[in-house]
Design an enzyme around this catalytic site. Sequence first.
Site, short mmCIF file in Angstrom:
data_model
loop_
_atom_site.label_atom_id
_atom_site.label_comp_id
_atom_site.label_asym_id
_atom_site.label_seq_id
_atom_site.Cartn_x
_atom_site.Cartn_y
_atom_site.Cartn_z
N GLY A 155 -2.87 68.21 13.79
CA GLY A 155 -4.03 68.62 13.01
C GLY A 155 -4.21 67.67 11.85
N THR B 275 -8.37 66.64 16.91
CA THR B 275 -7.33 67.64 16.68
C THR B 275 -6.69 68.13 17.98
OG1 THR B 275 -8.62 68.33 14.79
CG2 THR B 275 -6.92 69.86 15.55
N GLU C 208 -12.76 68.97 9.29
CA GLU C 208 -12.85 67.53 8.99
C GLU C 208 -11.89 67.14 7.86
OE1 GLU C 208 -16.52 65.45 9.41
OE2 GLU C 208 -17.40 67.04 10.63
N ARG D 223 -30.86 95.12 -8.19
CA ARG D 223 -29.90 96.23 -8.34
C ARG D 223 -29.86 96.71 -9.80
NH1 ARG D 223 -26.89 100.21 -5.97
NH2 ARG D 223 -24.78 100.31 -6.82
N GLY E 89 -21.02 93.86 -5.06
CA GLY E 89 -20.13 95.02 -5.06
C GLY E 89 -19.89 95.51 -3.64
N GLN F 35 -18.91 89.59 -4.91
CA GLN F 35 -18.55 90.39 -6.09
C GLN F 35 -19.79 90.96 -6.78
OE1 GLN F 35 -15.43 90.98 -6.59
NE2 GLN F 35 -15.65 92.22 -8.43
N GLU G 148 -6.15 69.80 1.15
CA GLU G 148 -4.90 69.09 0.86
C GLU G 148 -4.98 67.65 1.37
OE1 GLU G 148 -5.24 72.15 2.15
OE2 GLU G 148 -4.42 73.30 0.48
N THR H 83 -8.44 69.19 5.69
CA THR H 83 -8.27 70.26 4.69
C THR H 83 -8.40 69.71 3.27
OG1 THR H 83 -5.91 69.79 4.59
CG2 THR H 83 -6.61 71.46 6.21
#
Length: 380
Positions: free
Chosen positions: A131, A126, A363, A268, A339, A336, A367, A365
């Site tokens: 990139g 890169t 290594e 929890r 919390g 999540q 895409e 993306t």
Amino acid sequence: MDFRLTEEQELLRRSVREFAETEIRPHVMEWDETQHFPTELVPKLAGLGLMGIQYPEEYGGAGMSAVDYCICIEELARVDPGVSLSVAAHNGLCSAHIYMFGTEAQKQRYVGPLARGEMIGAWGLTEPTAGSDAAGTRTVAVRDGDSWVLNGAKTFTTHGRVGHVMVAMAVTDRSKGNKGISAFIIERGTPGMSPGKKENKLGMRASDTSEVVFENCRIPAENLLGEEGQGFVGAMQVLDAGRIGIAALAVGLAQGAWEAARHYAFERKQFGRPIGSFEAIQWKLVDNATRIEASRLLTYRAAYMKDQGQRTTLQAAMAKLYSSEIAVRAAEDCVQIHGGYGFVKDYPAEKYFRDVKLTTIGEGTSEIQRLVIARQILGR
Ligand code: CAA
């Protein structure tokens, strides 16, 4: 078809897990906060064979398979994805490139010390303006008598500052496009090679990432790695294997986040009972467990095919794409479920959430993985 790991592989998983729990877990947050690359860990990693996982014993390696490699990377990532990334880049990029394309003399000189952890490896593809379009490399190497002279810069290089040896791609004949790119081995300390800016990263902060600058950096002609003009295709082949490692890293990270979420869910209490007894939480845990198992299977299949000597361009891209994307969901659900406690540094959730994003970028993306898959299955 047999989906079971062998007894040796189960033992390997247990020993790397135990190592990660005792030698890495206590330092995870300290290394993260100070962006400390744990050089002191390297001899211990080497002692377990983790600095030369897949290289034959005659080169100082542990002689393990690609499936074994996935188990090691997974177990390190379950505890510290940053350390796992360093191990994966060292083994799967720099050492792999030299092992796959090096002359016997180059393998003797570098693969042994890399596998024994006496050297740390860096790999430079890169660049600031190259990139995803890796063939857009601007760094040049010009032949001058018995030397090559490199000018240019690599960016986002894992171990750019701490590496002892680097493999870097550079243009040797611009008129030939991607067939005019060659690979070179450069040792740290070579005049004209200097580390640039150390990146201040969102996650994976224990893994060293920086620029590397070449200014009239003169290296011996024999440091050409592989054939002249074959550096780009070679790098693509290195990445086919490297992406299996990043897939394994994502699987391990997702597993670690899932275990942290499950633990918290049954500790929890709200409304008088553990939040893990509510379907809202259970379904998150169930969906993530299912996706993690599917990503592990995709990853092991790609590794198994590599062990059989088959080309894995498609399978590695699929494993990396799927594993990294499901890992993002697992890390997000981990936050999540925690919390407000998922948003602070007293619990591991926020670090998994920061670290995981690299897996959809490094290594190649997501895409680019989809582009690679499209070219393989749609014939384009
Ligand atoms: N195996 C063998 N050959 C391959 C190959 C593979 N996996 N992939 C491509 N090739 C060959 C092609 O067959 C082609 O050969 P011909 O010209 O003879 O037909 C040649 O290589 C060029 O291939 P493409 O036409 O597909 O090349 P492209 O310019 O369109 O680029 C790409 C393809 C997939 C987009 C590639 O550029 C790519 O993978 N980009 C992402 C790069 C990446 O992953 N970067 C992250 C690096 S990590 C890093 O640098 C830092 C670190 O420390 C971690």
